[in-house]
Design an enzyme around this catalytic site. Structure first.
Site, PDB file in Angstrom:
ATOM      1  N   CYS A   1      41.247  43.249  43.611  1.00 17.93           N
ATOM      2  CA  CYS A   1      40.628  41.938  43.441  1.00 17.93           C
ATOM      3  C   CYS A   1      39.679  41.985  42.251  1.00 17.93           C
ATOM      4  O   CYS A   1      38.916  42.942  42.103  1.00 17.93           O
ATOM      5  CB  CYS A   1      39.866  41.569  44.711  1.00 17.93           C
ATOM      6  SG  CYS A   1      39.086  39.955  44.661  1.00 17.93           S
TER       7      CYS A   1
ATOM      8  N   HIS B   1      46.248  36.130  49.624  1.00 13.00           N
ATOM      9  CA  HIS B   1      44.997  36.718  49.128  1.00 13.00           C
ATOM     10  C   HIS B   1      44.110  35.628  48.519  1.00 13.00           C
ATOM     11  O   HIS B   1      42.913  35.547  48.812  1.00 13.00           O
ATOM     12  CB  HIS B   1      45.349  37.791  48.090  1.00 13.00           C
ATOM     13  CG  HIS B   1      44.184  38.425  47.413  1.00 13.00           C
ATOM     14  ND1 HIS B   1      43.858  39.748  47.591  1.00 13.00           N
ATOM     15  CD2 HIS B   1      43.275  37.940  46.528  1.00 13.00           C
ATOM     16  CE1 HIS B   1      42.796  40.042  46.851  1.00 13.00           C
ATOM     17  NE2 HIS B   1      42.424  38.949  46.196  1.00 13.00           N
ATOM     18  N   GLU B   2      44.707  34.781  47.672  1.00 12.43           N
ATOM     19  CA  GLU B   2      43.923  33.742  46.986  1.00 12.43           C
ATOM     20  C   GLU B   2      43.479  32.645  47.947  1.00 12.43           C
ATOM     21  O   GLU B   2      42.353  32.142  47.837  1.00 12.43           O
ATOM     22  CB  GLU B   2      44.702  33.170  45.802  1.00 12.43           C
ATOM     23  CG  GLU B   2      45.070  34.187  44.729  1.00 12.43           C
ATOM     24  CD  GLU B   2      43.891  34.967  44.150  1.00 12.43           C
ATOM     25  OE1 GLU B   2      42.741  34.471  44.195  1.00 12.43           O
ATOM     26  OE2 GLU B   2      44.103  36.090  43.661  1.00 12.43           O
TER      27      GLU B   2
ATOM     28  N   HIS C   1      40.428  33.670  49.657  1.00 13.63           N
ATOM     29  CA  HIS C   1      39.220  33.420  48.859  1.00 13.63           C
ATOM     30  C   HIS C   1      38.688  32.015  49.100  1.00 13.63           C
ATOM     31  O   HIS C   1      37.472  31.809  49.217  1.00 13.63           O
ATOM     32  CB  HIS C   1      39.504  33.577  47.361  1.00 13.63           C
ATOM     33  CG  HIS C   1      39.363  34.968  46.850  1.00 13.63           C
ATOM     34  ND1 HIS C   1      38.192  35.672  46.900  1.00 13.63           N
ATOM     35  CD2 HIS C   1      40.261  35.784  46.245  1.00 13.63           C
ATOM     36  CE1 HIS C   1      38.363  36.868  46.358  1.00 13.63           C
ATOM     37  NE2 HIS C   1      39.615  36.960  45.957  1.00 13.63           N
TER      38      HIS C   1
END
Length: 180
Positions: free
Chosen positions: A96, A138-139, A142
């Protein structure tokens, strides 16, 4: 386009839940352009707006550029959401831009179905698998204030956070390594 600073742990902004984008405006397109420039410069394959201190639900991604063949396939995802996920899982080593120099294996659903709006304001549904599935999950994490280290053991996560907290107290600034 402008390069933006990528915030890193332990910055508390990374734990914020990002707000939906109301309209695809010129400002949103400019933010996406800034995100692409920042992501390519880092270099990375995905970036959530919160990583540049913009708490809105916008992701940029380019998985083709990772192959190093000089080609690009920039994609922007506005208000992305996972609307379905496989029970089958897959493990990928993740890194990341907000946690530089640290990588860990993370288990996630192998395939997901996503819904998002593009920069032209069109809504899409799409199936993702492989690296695309991992990266989009993953994004989206966030955007929800979740980091990939939240998917590893509590002990490993504590060690990583301690390293970055100590560095922040000493004023050390992590800068992602440039690749040739």
């Amino acid at each position: 386009m402008a390069l933006r600073e990528i915030i890193i742990v332990p910055d508390k902004q990374l734990r914020l839940t990002s707000k939906p984008v109301e309209t695809v405006s010129p400002e949103v397109r400019k933010l996406a352009d800034d995100m692409f420039e920042t992501m390519y410069d880092a270099p990375g394959i995905g970036l959530a707006a919160i990583q540049i201190a913009e708490p809105v639900r916008l992701i940029t991604m380019d998985l083709v550029r990772k192959e190093g063949n000089g080609k690009t396939e920039p994609r922007a995802f506005i208000n992305p959401e996972i609307i379905g996920a496989s029970t089958e899982t897959r493990v990928y080593e993740e890194g990341c831009l907000s946690i530089p120099e640290y990588y860990a294996e993370v288990e996630r659903p192998a395939q997901v179905r996503i819904r998002y709006t593009d920069l032209d304001g069109h809504v899409h549904e799409e199936d993702a698998d492989g690296l695309f599935a991992t990266c989009i999950q993953h994004e989206i994490d966030h955007l929800n204030g979740t980091l990939f280290i939240d998917h590893i053991s509590r002990l490993k996560r504590a060690l990583v956070m301690r390293k970055f907290e100590k560095a922040a107290k000493r004023g050390y600034k992590f800068v992602p390594a440039k690749t040739a």
